[in-house]
Design a protein around this motif. Structure first.
Motif, PDB file in Angstrom:
ATOM      1  N   ARG A  55      71.745 -83.970 -11.865  1.00 49.34           N
ATOM      2  CA  ARG A  55      71.183 -85.136 -12.544  1.00 49.34           C
ATOM      3  C   ARG A  55      70.432 -83.385 -14.025  1.00 49.34           C
ATOM      4  O   ARG A  55      70.154 -84.283 -14.525  1.00 49.34           O
ATOM      5  N   ASN A  56      69.889 -82.173 -13.346  1.00 54.63           N
ATOM      6  CA  ASN A  56      70.406 -81.011 -14.383  1.00 54.63           C
ATOM      7  C   ASN A  56      71.054 -81.366 -15.134  1.00 54.63           C
ATOM      8  O   ASN A  56      70.797 -80.144 -15.822  1.00 54.63           O
ATOM      9  N   GLY A  57      72.078 -81.629 -14.773  1.00 54.10           N
ATOM     10  CA  GLY A  57      73.559 -81.210 -15.996  1.00 54.10           C
ATOM     11  C   GLY A  57      73.911 -79.668 -15.242  1.00 54.10           C
ATOM     12  O   GLY A  57      74.448 -79.456 -16.083  1.00 54.10           O
ATOM     13  N   HIS A  58      73.986 -79.560 -13.860  1.00 58.54           N
ATOM     14  CA  HIS A  58      73.907 -78.433 -13.170  1.00 58.54           C
ATOM     15  C   HIS A  58      75.000 -78.569 -11.700  1.00 58.54           C
ATOM     16  O   HIS A  58      73.544 -77.847 -11.348  1.00 58.54           O
ATOM     17  N   PRO A  59      75.500 -78.890 -11.256  1.00 61.67           N
ATOM     18  CA  PRO A  59      76.093 -79.265  -9.833  1.00 61.67           C
ATOM     19  C   PRO A  59      76.965 -78.042  -9.483  1.00 61.67           C
ATOM     20  O   PRO A  59      76.446 -77.146 -10.191  1.00 61.67           O
ATOM     21  N   LEU A  60      76.055 -78.095  -7.974  1.00 61.19           N
ATOM     22  CA  LEU A  60      76.034 -76.865  -7.098  1.00 61.19           C
ATOM     23  C   LEU A  60      77.559 -76.842  -6.867  1.00 61.19           C
ATOM     24  O   LEU A  60      78.628 -77.676  -6.753  1.00 61.19           O
ATOM     25  N   PRO A  61      78.032 -75.787  -6.326  1.00 64.49           N
ATOM     26  CA  PRO A  61      79.498 -75.008  -6.135  1.00 64.49           C
ATOM     27  C   PRO A  61      79.964 -75.793  -5.202  1.00 64.49           C
ATOM     28  O   PRO A  61      78.628 -76.063  -4.353  1.00 64.49           O
ATOM     29  N   SER A  62      81.194 -76.386  -4.703  1.00 66.44           N
ATOM     30  CA  SER A  62      81.404 -77.316  -3.451  1.00 66.44           C
ATOM     31  C   SER A  62      81.502 -76.042  -2.309  1.00 66.44           C
ATOM     32  O   SER A  62      81.283 -76.668  -1.701  1.00 66.44           O
ATOM     33  N   GLN A  63      81.440 -75.183  -2.583  1.00 65.35           N
ATOM     34  CA  GLN A  63      81.480 -74.101  -1.621  1.00 65.35           C
ATOM     35  C   GLN A  63      80.447 -74.043  -0.836  1.00 65.35           C
ATOM     36  O   GLN A  63      80.168 -73.590   0.667  1.00 65.35           O
ATOM     37  N   ARG A  72      75.608 -67.149   5.084  1.00 68.65           N
ATOM     38  CA  ARG A  72      75.984 -65.422   4.900  1.00 68.65           C
ATOM     39  C   ARG A  72      75.731 -64.890   3.461  1.00 68.65           C
ATOM     40  O   ARG A  72      75.770 -64.369   3.054  1.00 68.65           O
ATOM     41  N   HIS A  73      75.894 -66.110   2.451  1.00 64.24           N
ATOM     42  CA  HIS A  73      75.448 -65.897   0.821  1.00 64.24           C
ATOM     43  C   HIS A  73      74.588 -66.466   0.747  1.00 64.24           C
ATOM     44  O   HIS A  73      74.418 -66.753  -0.170  1.00 64.24           O
ATOM     45  N   LYS A  74      73.378 -66.129   1.963  1.00 63.83           N
ATOM     46  CA  LYS A  74      71.895 -66.912   1.006  1.00 63.83           C
ATOM     47  C   LYS A  74      71.588 -66.173  -0.169  1.00 63.83           C
ATOM     48  O   LYS A  74      71.232 -67.400  -0.678  1.00 63.83           O
ATOM     49  N   PRO A  75      71.395 -65.165  -0.885  1.00 69.57           N
ATOM     50  CA  PRO A  75      71.193 -64.637  -2.236  1.00 69.57           C
ATOM     51  C   PRO A  75      71.870 -65.401  -3.053  1.00 69.57           C
ATOM     52  O   PRO A  75      71.323 -65.383  -4.126  1.00 69.57           O
ATOM     53  N   ASP A  76      73.566 -65.687  -3.280  1.00 65.77           N
ATOM     54  CA  ASP A  76      73.829 -65.905  -3.941  1.00 65.77           C
ATOM     55  C   ASP A  76      73.557 -67.353  -3.991  1.00 65.77           C
ATOM     56  O   ASP A  76      73.543 -67.698  -5.260  1.00 65.77           O
ATOM     57  N   PHE A  77      73.273 -68.182  -3.113  1.00 65.47           N
ATOM     58  CA  PHE A  77      73.451 -69.862  -2.760  1.00 65.47           C
ATOM     59  C   PHE A  77      71.515 -70.005  -3.375  1.00 65.47           C
ATOM     60  O   PHE A  77      71.371 -70.581  -3.989  1.00 65.47           O
ATOM     61  N   LEU A  78      71.071 -69.467  -3.095  1.00 62.32           N
ATOM     62  CA  LEU A  78      69.562 -69.106  -3.922  1.00 62.32           C
ATOM     63  C   LEU A  78      69.613 -68.981  -5.344  1.00 62.32           C
ATOM     64  O   LEU A  78      69.437 -69.161  -5.671  1.00 62.32           O
ATOM     65  N   ARG A  79      70.508 -68.239  -6.075  1.00 66.29           N
ATOM     66  CA  ARG A  79      70.816 -68.262  -7.367  1.00 66.29           C
ATOM     67  C   ARG A  79      71.191 -68.962  -8.077  1.00 66.29           C
ATOM     68  O   ARG A  79      70.716 -69.631  -8.724  1.00 66.29           O
ATOM     69  N   ASP A  80      72.139 -69.837  -7.186  1.00 69.62           N
ATOM     70  CA  ASP A  80      72.331 -70.915  -8.125  1.00 69.62           C
ATOM     71  C   ASP A  80      71.601 -71.920  -7.908  1.00 69.62           C
ATOM     72  O   ASP A  80      71.601 -72.605  -8.934  1.00 69.62           O
ATOM     73  N   LEU A  81      70.518 -72.029  -6.687  1.00 73.68           N
ATOM     74  CA  LEU A  81      69.561 -73.023  -6.936  1.00 73.68           C
ATOM     75  C   LEU A  81      68.943 -73.023  -7.910  1.00 73.68           C
ATOM     76  O   LEU A  81      68.157 -73.005  -8.059  1.00 73.68           O
ATOM     77  N   ALA A  82      68.211 -71.577  -8.403  1.00 71.33           N
ATOM     78  CA  ALA A  82      67.563 -71.401  -9.074  1.00 71.33           C
ATOM     79  C   ALA A  82      68.124 -71.730 -10.792  1.00 71.33           C
ATOM     80  O   ALA A  82      67.330 -72.013 -11.495  1.00 71.33           O
ATOM     81  N   ALA A  83      69.217 -71.516 -10.785  1.00 69.98           N
ATOM     82  CA  ALA A  83      70.223 -71.652 -11.555  1.00 69.98           C
ATOM     83  C   ALA A  83      70.633 -73.002 -12.402  1.00 69.98           C
ATOM     84  O   ALA A  83      70.240 -73.580 -13.565  1.00 69.98           O
ATOM     85  N   ALA A  84      70.261 -74.093 -10.868  1.00 69.71           N
ATOM     86  CA  ALA A  84      70.246 -75.237 -11.421  1.00 69.71           C
ATOM     87  C   ALA A  84      68.610 -76.030 -11.072  1.00 69.71           C
ATOM     88  O   ALA A  84      68.858 -77.451 -11.761  1.00 69.71           O
ATOM     89  N   GLY A  85      67.989 -75.273 -11.391  1.00 69.43           N
ATOM     90  CA  GLY A  85      66.341 -76.181 -11.896  1.00 69.43           C
ATOM     91  C   GLY A  85      65.580 -76.323 -10.321  1.00 69.43           C
ATOM     92  O   GLY A  85      65.397 -77.577 -10.387  1.00 69.43           O
TER      93      GLY A  85
END
Length: 219
Positions: A55-63, A72-85
């Motif tokens: 809805r925010n126009g920023h789909p999460l990567p399928s990985q 394993r990559h929680k910091p990167d995951f959280l960064r993507d969540l932040a970027a997606a609003g």
């Protein structure tokens, strides 16, 4: 940060940013000793976050659909969540106090800004998980309170309450007889009580069926 709306439910504090509706998740669940980041890693939470991100126009990567990769990559995951609003982090001590201004007596005021903030669509589910210790289908007065306040905040109806858990046993309804299906339903309920996700329950029931197949063949 924009002006905050502060609501109290017993000892619990619901802080809402009136500009975008974001909720201070860390402050909301601090008295339960639960980790907001842990809740964000769950498959059920991810499905809701994917909808928000779209809805925010920023789909999460399928990985990120792989829970092991998320962990394993929680910091990167959280960064993507932040970027997606979906989340944002405000530094400081959660539930602490901001010092009083120079020359002003007292300990200052409570800091409602510090912590990990989440999109309002995640707030009630988080509250239910924290209050019910992972048994997210059980009644949660805190989740109902959060849902009601957010609905009033937006002038709409309460829609954030998570539905009852989907049955994993029904996946096999057309493949097994009535007795076996009943046994699968009973096992599924045990797994639900243990806080397992739909995917985990489906996999467990599949294993149980595979184990029973040789027994039926020997009979």
């Amino acid at each position: 940060m924009s002006s905050l709306a502060i609501h109290h439910h017993g000892q619990h504090v619901l802080a809402i940013d009136t500009a975008d509706g974001m909720v201070n998740a860390s402050l909301l669940v601090i008295r339960f000793g639960r980790s907001v980041e842990e809740h964000l890693l769950f498959d059920d939470t991810l499905s809701r976050m994917e909808k928000i991100a779209a809805r925010n126009g920023h789909p999460l990567p399928s990985q990120w659909r792989d829970i092991q990769i998320r962990a394993r990559h929680k910091p990167d995951f959280l960064r993507d969540l932040a970027a997606a609003g979906i989340i944002r982090r405000v530094p400081g001590t959660v539930g602490g106090h901001t010092p009083a201004a120079p020359g002003i007596a007292g300990n200052g005021v409570r800091d409602h800004a510090a912590g990990l903030w989440v999109h309002p669509d995640l707030a009630a589910g988080l509250a239910r998980w924290a209050e019910c210790r992972g048994e997210t289908w059980r009644p949660s007065p805190l989740a109902e309170f959060v849902d009601q306040v957010l609905a009033e905040q937006t002038g709409g109806k309460a829609t954030n309450q998570p539905p009852a858990p989907e049955s994993a046993a029904e996946t096999f309804a057309g493949m097994v007889n009535a007795a076996t299906l009943q046994n699968l339903r009973a096992m599924d309920q045990i797994l639900i009580d243990g806080g397992h996700s739909l995917i985990e329950r489906q996999q467990a029931l599949q294993v149980r069926l595979a184990q029973q197949a040789p027994q039926r063949g020997d009979a």
